[in-house]
Design an enzyme around this catalytic site. Structure first.
Site, PDB file in Angstrom:
ATOM      1  N   GLU A 104       0.845  -1.203   0.000  1.00 58.29           N
ATOM      2  CA  GLU A 104       0.000   0.000   0.000  1.00 58.29           C
ATOM      3  C   GLU A 104       0.875   1.245   0.000  1.00 58.29           C
ATOM      4  O   GLU A 104       1.907   1.293   0.657  1.00 58.29           O
ATOM      5  CB  GLU A 104      -0.913  -0.007   1.226  1.00 58.29           C
ATOM      6  CG  GLU A 104      -2.110   0.913   1.125  1.00 58.29           C
ATOM      7  CD  GLU A 104      -3.161   0.613   2.190  1.00 58.29           C
ATOM      8  OE1 GLU A 104      -3.535   1.541   2.905  1.00 58.29           O
ATOM      9  OE2 GLU A 104      -3.587  -0.565   2.296  1.00 58.29           O
ATOM     10  N   ASP A 133      -0.032   5.301   0.540  1.00 58.53           N
ATOM     11  CA  ASP A 133      -1.191   6.100   0.967  1.00 58.53           C
ATOM     12  C   ASP A 133      -0.936   7.597   0.972  1.00 58.53           C
ATOM     13  O   ASP A 133       0.074   8.064   1.514  1.00 58.53           O
ATOM     14  CB  ASP A 133      -1.577   5.738   2.413  1.00 58.53           C
ATOM     15  CG  ASP A 133      -2.083   4.325   2.547  1.00 58.53           C
ATOM     16  OD1 ASP A 133      -2.595   3.785   1.554  1.00 58.53           O
ATOM     17  OD2 ASP A 133      -1.967   3.765   3.648  1.00 58.53           O
ATOM     18  N   GLU A 151      -3.478  10.219   2.666  1.00 56.42           N
ATOM     19  CA  GLU A 151      -4.734  10.341   3.408  1.00 56.42           C
ATOM     20  C   GLU A 151      -4.876  11.775   3.906  1.00 56.42           C
ATOM     21  O   GLU A 151      -3.930  12.349   4.440  1.00 56.42           O
ATOM     22  CB  GLU A 151      -4.752   9.372   4.589  1.00 56.42           C
ATOM     23  CG  GLU A 151      -4.732   7.909   4.162  1.00 56.42           C
ATOM     24  CD  GLU A 151      -4.539   6.953   5.321  1.00 56.42           C
ATOM     25  OE1 GLU A 151      -5.277   5.963   5.385  1.00 56.42           O
ATOM     26  OE2 GLU A 151      -3.654   7.199   6.163  1.00 56.42           O
TER      27      GLU A 151
END
Length: 311
Positions: A123, A125, A127
């Site tokens: 992953e 990310d 955010e």
């Protein structure tokens, strides 16, 4: 006795009031000039690049398929997922975030293969964490490799603009050399290729909005307040250029969605290392706007992860 204020005195008071107002939410700095990586790739429509991932009734595609509004209400969040899976690439979305009281709300732009590898997923990310105060959205970056979710590698930044007033570009560059997180083409974090922590499997690209009341705002102190819903993030400016995983292949064949000549579409010298302008921009972002790095959190990690010692 009447008190008379002259014009100069009033202007002085207003000037200092503005300074106090600005510093109440942190200093606002002007970003340095950098190369615009987003100018190297064509923009594509939502319809061309994405399918609905979840919350279909809260996904509204507009402007002949080039834009989308994703919403979170008390019934559901919503999200988009790329039609293809990618091994390396450049990925960008221009986002306009919800205004107002947004505690507990998370808008995420990220790559993941958790749906294919639930126990050892990768992953990357970006955010955006909502807040109880209007201007204080927080940018959080993170990376997982081969299911290493027990070691969070978060870094957090305050933004140098109001992300609710207009669209801003959020980008991820992932190639054989490094992973680069960028905001409006300003690098905010670089992760040099390291086999121990580097994503190694093809991933889908996601854009989502969802309820993260348990952790997003001050560790869960402020949950989502649905009296302010729906919370809407607007999406446009999609750029997806990378090594496409053929559905019949176990490993990527690097079929490309453009006429770029490199086997890796983002593996030229231009993408292999930071330019002088980008190094300056990265330093500026980290000095002025980063307020948390896992590599500085000795309360959380009695022994820092090994990559921290290499910095």
């Amino acid at each position: 006795m009447a008190i008379v204020f002259n014009k100069s005195f009033i202007l002085t008071i207003l000037f200092y009031y503005k300074i106090i107002e600005v510093y109440a939410r942190g200093p606002v700095y002007t970003p340095p000039d950098v190369e615009r990586l987003t100018d190297n790739f064509k923009r594509v429509s939502i319809d061309q690049s994405y399918n609905v991932s979840f919350g279909g009734t809260n996904v509204h595609v507009t402007n002949n398929g080039t834009n989308a509004d994703l919403s979170l209400d008390k019934f559901s969040g919503s999200g988009l997922v790329s039609k293809n899976k990618y091994y390396y690439g450049f990925f960008n979305a221009a986002l306009k975030l919800p205004a107002g009281f947004t505690s507990g709300v998370v808008v995420a732009y990220y790559l993941s293969n958790a749906n294919v590898f639930p126990h050892n997923h990768d992953e990357i990310d970006i955010e955006l964490l909502g807040h109880e105060k209007r201007r204080e959205w927080v940018l959080q970056t993170n990376i997982y490799s081969n299911g290493s979710v027990s070691t969070g590698r978060e870094e957090k930044f305050y933004l140098w603009f109001d992300p609710t007033q207009s669209f801003h570009d959020y980008s991820i560059l992932w190639n054989n050399h490094h992973i680069l997180f960028l905001v409006d083409n300003i690098p905010v974090r670089e992760v040099i290729h390291n086999n121990a922590i580097y994503p190694s499997k093809a991933m889908s690209v996601y854009t989502t909005i969802w309820d993260a009341s348990k952790w997003a705002t001050h560790g869960g102190k402020y949950p989502v307040d649905y009296k302010f819903s729906p919370f809407i993030v607007s999406v446009k400016g999609i750029e997806i250029e990378g090594c496409v995983l053929n559905s019949k292949d176990v490993t990527p064949s690097c079929s490309r969605s453009s006429s770029l000549s490199s086997t890796d579409p983002v593996d030229g010298q231009q993408f292999a290392k930071l330019s002088a302008q980008q190094i300056n921009g990265l330093g500026w972002a980290r000095r002025k706007h980063m307020f948390y790095s896992y590599c500085q959190d000795k309360n959380r990690y009695k022994v820092l992860p090994p990559e921290c010692n290499a910095k």
